[in-house]
Write a protein that holds these residues in place. Structure first.
Motif, PDB file in Angstrom:
ATOM      1  N   ILE A 232       0.762  -1.416   0.298  1.00  0.00           N
ATOM      2  CA  ILE A 232       0.519  -0.426   0.758  1.00  0.00           C
ATOM      3  C   ILE A 232       1.049   1.370   0.196  1.00  0.00           C
ATOM      4  N   ALA A 233       0.675   2.653  -0.637  1.00  0.00           N
ATOM      5  CA  ALA A 233       1.529   3.705  -0.654  1.00  0.00           C
ATOM      6  C   ALA A 233       0.242   4.534  -0.801  1.00  0.00           C
ATOM      7  N   GLU A 234       0.702   5.484  -0.127  1.00  0.00           N
ATOM      8  CA  GLU A 234      -0.047   7.344   0.365  1.00  0.00           C
ATOM      9  C   GLU A 234       0.333   7.868  -0.994  1.00  0.00           C
ATOM     10  N   GLU A 235      -0.824   8.061  -1.179  1.00  0.00           N
ATOM     11  CA  GLU A 235      -1.206   9.090  -2.182  1.00  0.00           C
ATOM     12  C   GLU A 235      -1.319  11.128  -2.009  1.00  0.00           C
ATOM     13  N   ASP A 236      -0.706  11.590  -2.176  1.00  0.00           N
ATOM     14  CA  ASP A 236      -1.277  13.150  -1.741  1.00  0.00           C
ATOM     15  C   ASP A 236      -2.328  13.482  -3.145  1.00  0.00           C
TER      16      ASP A 236
ATOM     17  N   LEU B 125      -4.780  -1.287   7.252  1.00  0.00           N
ATOM     18  CA  LEU B 125      -5.577  -0.843   6.917  1.00  0.00           C
ATOM     19  C   LEU B 125      -5.352  -1.429   5.325  1.00  0.00           C
ATOM     20  N   HIS B 126      -4.111  -1.694   4.939  1.00  0.00           N
ATOM     21  CA  HIS B 126      -4.184  -3.435   3.939  1.00  0.00           C
ATOM     22  C   HIS B 126      -4.821  -4.095   3.429  1.00  0.00           C
TER      23      HIS B 126
ATOM     24  N   VAL C  90      -0.730   1.249   9.049  1.00  0.00           N
ATOM     25  CA  VAL C  90      -0.702   0.207   7.700  1.00  0.00           C
ATOM     26  C   VAL C  90      -0.853  -0.697   7.309  1.00  0.00           C
TER      27      VAL C  90
ATOM     28  N   PRO D 204     -10.074   5.135  10.066  1.00  0.00           N
ATOM     29  CA  PRO D 204      -8.845   4.600   9.255  1.00  0.00           C
ATOM     30  C   PRO D 204      -7.146   5.033  10.064  1.00  0.00           C
ATOM     31  N   ASP D 205      -8.031   6.423  10.845  1.00  0.00           N
ATOM     32  CA  ASP D 205      -7.121   6.685  11.582  1.00  0.00           C
ATOM     33  C   ASP D 205      -6.575   5.715  12.956  1.00  0.00           C
TER      34      ASP D 205
ATOM     35  N   HIS E 290      -8.432  14.023  -8.831  1.00  0.00           N
ATOM     36  CA  HIS E 290      -7.362  12.684  -8.460  1.00  0.00           C
ATOM     37  C   HIS E 290      -7.275  12.079  -9.356  1.00  0.00           C
TER      38      HIS E 290
END
Length: 247
Positions: free
Chosen positions: A4-8, A125-126, A122, A117-118, A79
């Protein structure tokens, strides 16, 4: 499925941001009498222009939340425009309801992960998000395998398939691979000769060699094809790849 990877996406920072804006605007303007909220171009609610909340903090909280989620939905839509995969919503029940009703996010699955989710690490979450999409991926993979076997096993349609990694890789570069099956953890080393427009397999990795399986998968995805990771047993004997050709 492996990470999993976070995107802005340039999302607003939270409801507090909306609350601060509203307080500032209300200090500059006198709000008109309360009426139904008008939708703004951002998909949210124009706060200072449409509400006079008086002393009801719950009404104010809900209105700020709706405004915030409207902005989140708008930014997320922008996005995700080039994205064609499934979208899993991870949020508590109240936010799930608002976003599903108002955000109109492309690809959002009916099932989500109902939690804050907070509160999740991680990896968790995945794991929980992938559990939502896995049945769909498994079904699509099985359909692709069955379709390949049907075409491959019929002499009238066998020419629409290929299993030699070097041929699959060249076909993928030409945009001819519609569906690609690759055996998990398999590599086929080789060279691609631009002058011959052919790939040549090798018995082992050498300097300058490329993995023909990985190259074929990359080229297929870049040209809008499907790629499915399967077990070795799901492919014809000895094959590391199998392709259904568009033409």
């Amino acid at each position: 499925r492996h990470g999993i990877a976070e995107e802005d996406a340039g999302l607003p920072q939270g409801v507090a941001e909306i609350h601060a804006e509203t307080n500032y605007e209300n200090n500059l303007h006198t709000a008109p009498p309360a009426r139904h909220a008008d939708r703004t171009d951002r998909g949210g609610v124009s706060m200072a222009r449409t509400h006079n909340f008086g002393e009801d903090p719950e009404e104010l909280r809900k209105a700020h939340l709706i405004e915030y989620l409207g902005r989140v939905g708008g930014r997320a839509r922008d996005h995700l425009k080039p994205f064609r995969g499934p979208l899993v919503l991870v949020a508590d029940e109240e936010i799930q309801g608002h976003l599903r009703r108002d955000a109109h996010l492309q690809g959002m699955l009916e099932d989500g992960v109902v939690t804050n989710p907070d509160a999740l690490e991680v990896d968790e979450l995945h794991r929980r998000a992938y559990a939502v999409v896995r049945p769909m991926f498994d079904s699509t993979r099985r359909t692709a395998v069955e379709r390949f076997k049907a075409l491959y096993g019929d002499r009238n349609t066998a020419e629409r398939t290929t299993t030699r990694a070097e041929d699959v890789m060249v076909a993928a570069r030409e945009g001819r691979v519609g569906v690609l099956l690759v055996a998990e953890n398999e590599k086929v080393w080789g060279h691609f000769r631009e002058d011959y427009h052919r790939a040549f397999p090798l018995h082992h990795e050498t300097d300058g060699a490329i993995d023909l399986v990985e190259e074929a998968a990359t080229e297929t995805l870049l040209r809008g094809g499907e790629v499915h990771v399967v077990t070795k047993e799901e492919l014809p004997s000895g094959a590391s790849t199998a392709a259904i050709l568009r033409f």
